[in-house]
Design a protein around this motif. Structure first.
Motif, mmCIF file in Angstrom:
data_model
loop_
_atom_site.group_PDB
_atom_site.id
_atom_site.type_symbol
_atom_site.label_atom_id
_atom_site.label_comp_id
_atom_site.label_asym_id
_atom_site.label_seq_id
_atom_site.Cartn_x
_atom_site.Cartn_y
_atom_site.Cartn_z
ATOM 1 N N GLY A 112 46.703 -17.303 67.856
ATOM 2 C CA GLY A 112 45.736 -18.305 68.296
ATOM 3 C C GLY A 112 45.629 -19.461 67.338
ATOM 4 O O GLY A 112 46.515 -19.725 66.533
ATOM 5 N N MET A 113 44.504 -20.165 67.387
ATOM 6 C CA MET A 113 44.307 -21.336 66.558
ATOM 7 C C MET A 113 42.819 -21.646 66.417
ATOM 8 O O MET A 113 41.989 -21.205 67.214
ATOM 9 C CB MET A 113 45.008 -22.555 67.163
ATOM 10 N N ILE A 114 42.504 -22.421 65.374
ATOM 11 C CA ILE A 114 41.174 -23.000 65.190
ATOM 12 C C ILE A 114 41.386 -24.489 64.987
ATOM 13 O O ILE A 114 42.273 -24.903 64.236
ATOM 14 C CB ILE A 114 40.437 -22.417 63.974
ATOM 15 N N ALA A 115 40.588 -25.300 65.642
ATOM 16 C CA ALA A 115 40.656 -26.747 65.467
ATOM 17 C C ALA A 115 39.253 -27.273 65.249
ATOM 18 O O ALA A 115 38.269 -26.662 65.670
ATOM 19 C CB ALA A 115 41.300 -27.414 66.679
ATOM 20 N N CYS A 116 39.159 -28.415 64.593
ATOM 21 C CA CYS A 116 37.853 -29.001 64.317
ATOM 22 C C CYS A 116 37.937 -30.515 64.368
ATOM 23 O O CYS A 116 38.951 -31.101 63.980
ATOM 24 C CB CYS A 116 37.375 -28.560 62.932
ATOM 25 N N GLY A 117 36.878 -31.145 64.864
ATOM 26 C CA GLY A 117 36.796 -32.590 64.829
ATOM 27 C C GLY A 117 36.418 -33.206 66.145
ATOM 28 O O GLY A 117 35.623 -32.652 66.915
ATOM 29 N N TYR A 118 37.048 -34.352 66.426
ATOM 30 C CA TYR A 118 36.746 -35.183 67.592
ATOM 31 C C TYR A 118 38.040 -35.399 68.354
ATOM 32 O O TYR A 118 38.954 -36.064 67.859
ATOM 33 C CB TYR A 118 36.151 -36.518 67.148
ATOM 34 N N TYR A 119 38.126 -34.873 69.572
ATOM 35 C CA TYR A 119 39.391 -34.818 70.308
ATOM 36 C C TYR A 119 39.429 -35.829 71.442
ATOM 37 O O TYR A 119 38.518 -35.877 72.274
ATOM 38 C CB TYR A 119 39.596 -33.406 70.855
ATOM 39 N N LEU A 181 44.722 -43.462 65.000
ATOM 40 C CA LEU A 181 44.462 -42.158 65.607
ATOM 41 C C LEU A 181 43.550 -42.296 66.815
ATOM 42 O O LEU A 181 42.601 -43.076 66.814
ATOM 43 C CB LEU A 181 43.823 -41.212 64.590
ATOM 44 N N LYS A 182 43.814 -41.493 67.847
ATOM 45 C CA LYS A 182 42.945 -41.439 69.021
ATOM 46 C C LYS A 182 42.100 -40.163 69.000
ATOM 47 O O LYS A 182 41.163 -40.012 69.788
ATOM 48 C CB LYS A 182 43.782 -41.512 70.293
ATOM 49 N N SER A 183 42.471 -39.240 68.118
ATOM 50 C CA SER A 183 41.687 -38.035 67.865
ATOM 51 C C SER A 183 41.593 -37.855 66.357
ATOM 52 O O SER A 183 42.541 -38.176 65.630
ATOM 53 C CB SER A 183 42.356 -36.799 68.474
ATOM 54 N N PHE A 184 40.472 -37.357 65.895
ATOM 55 C CA PHE A 184 40.314 -37.018 64.485
ATOM 56 C C PHE A 184 40.125 -35.507 64.414
ATOM 57 O O PHE A 184 39.005 -34.991 64.389
ATOM 58 C CB PHE A 184 39.129 -37.784 63.889
ATOM 59 N N VAL A 185 41.258 -34.806 64.429
ATOM 60 C CA VAL A 185 41.268 -33.357 64.588
ATOM 61 C C VAL A 185 42.177 -32.714 63.545
ATOM 62 O O VAL A 185 43.276 -33.214 63.266
ATOM 63 C CB VAL A 185 41.757 -32.970 65.997
ATOM 64 N N THR A 186 41.720 -31.612 63.000
ATOM 65 C CA THR A 186 42.560 -30.760 62.170
ATOM 66 C C THR A 186 42.721 -29.429 62.892
ATOM 67 O O THR A 186 41.877 -29.048 63.706
ATOM 68 C CB THR A 186 41.934 -30.515 60.792
ATOM 69 N N MET A 187 43.778 -28.716 62.585
ATOM 70 C CA MET A 187 43.954 -27.419 63.226
ATOM 71 C C MET A 187 44.773 -26.488 62.336
ATOM 72 O O MET A 187 45.527 -26.933 61.472
ATOM 73 C CB MET A 187 44.633 -27.571 64.590
ATOM 74 N N VAL A 188 44.575 -25.202 62.548
ATOM 75 C CA VAL A 188 45.335 -24.189 61.844
ATOM 76 C C VAL A 188 45.702 -23.104 62.843
ATOM 77 O O VAL A 188 44.893 -22.722 63.697
ATOM 78 C CB VAL A 188 44.528 -23.599 60.664
#
Length: 224
Positions: A112-119, A181-188
């Motif tokens: 799976g994954m975890i993401a955070c921010g503004y998508y 950027l159009k999204s400010f997102v990080t993910m792992v």
């Protein structure tokens, strides 16, 4: 470490759904899917909520912030009736109707994954964030430093190749590249171990705390 009932059976069911994405299969396995996949996922979000109550940016979620297993296929070429992953969010308001940044969690057969921010923000929502990057570079530098310290960085998905309209004058700005950027997102991305070893709640909580300055930075977005 918390026993959430994520077991090898969880991943067997996700694999089974991917291989048999049809109503008959899902109906036959619905009770197991709820017991080993969806209910543990909801509990995971609730436990993460408890841990984040006193965090710099409190976030909340549970069964009501999970996404449906059934897909809306009305306007899709893919008519598969079910999502082959399970997902949900943690948000400041504890609802899915959130524009103030969020943590997104997804469980799938490989992990799976975890993401955070503004998508995928609208142009109206992007403008204030871009303006803040231009006007308050020191604060944005703190966001970048905090993410780097946690081994994270922004995704460049859907990144513009040129400066956005109205920002040509800032093409030499020290953070000009981020204005595209159009999204400010990080993910792992996560393997199965995070779920099977009972570490997933700690992973989510640590990740959310690492992204706190990002969530704060973007809260200038108008939520009306």
């Amino acid at each position: 470490m918390t026993d959430l009932n994520f077991t090898p059976k969880t991943f067997e069911l996700l694999e089974g759904l991917a291989a048999n994405n049809e109503k008959a299969w899902y109906d036959d396995h619905r009770d197991e899917f709820d017991a080993y996949v969806r209910q543990p996922f909801a509990m995971m979000l609730e436990l993460a909520t408890d841990c984040l109550t006193g965090a710099p940016v409190p976030l909340a979620g549970g069964s009501k912030t999970m996404f449906r297993q059934n897909r809306d296929v009305r306007f899709s070429k893919d008519k598969s009736p079910y999502s082959t992953h399970v997902s949900g969010v943690l948000t400041p308001s504890g609802t899915k109707a959130e524009k103030e940044g969020l943590v997104y969690v997804q469980l799938e057969s490989s992990g799976g994954m975890i993401a955070c921010g503004y998508y995928k923000l609208s142009p109206a929502a992007l403008g204030p964030i871009r303006d803040k990057i231009v006007d308050e570079p020191e604060e944005f530098a703190t966001v970048l430093k905090d993410l780097e310290s946690a081994g994270l960085s922004f995704s460049d998905e859907d990144k513009l190749t040129k400066m956005p309209r109205g920002y040509d004058a800032y093409s030499e700005h020290e953070y000009a590249d981020y204005l595209k950027l159009k999204s400010f997102v990080t993910m792992v991305h996560l393997g199965r171990g995070a779920w099977l070893d009972g570490d997933i709640v700690d992973c989510i909580v640590d990740y959310a705390k690492s992204c706190a300055s990002l969530l704060k930075f973007g809260r200038i977005v108008d939520t009306d």
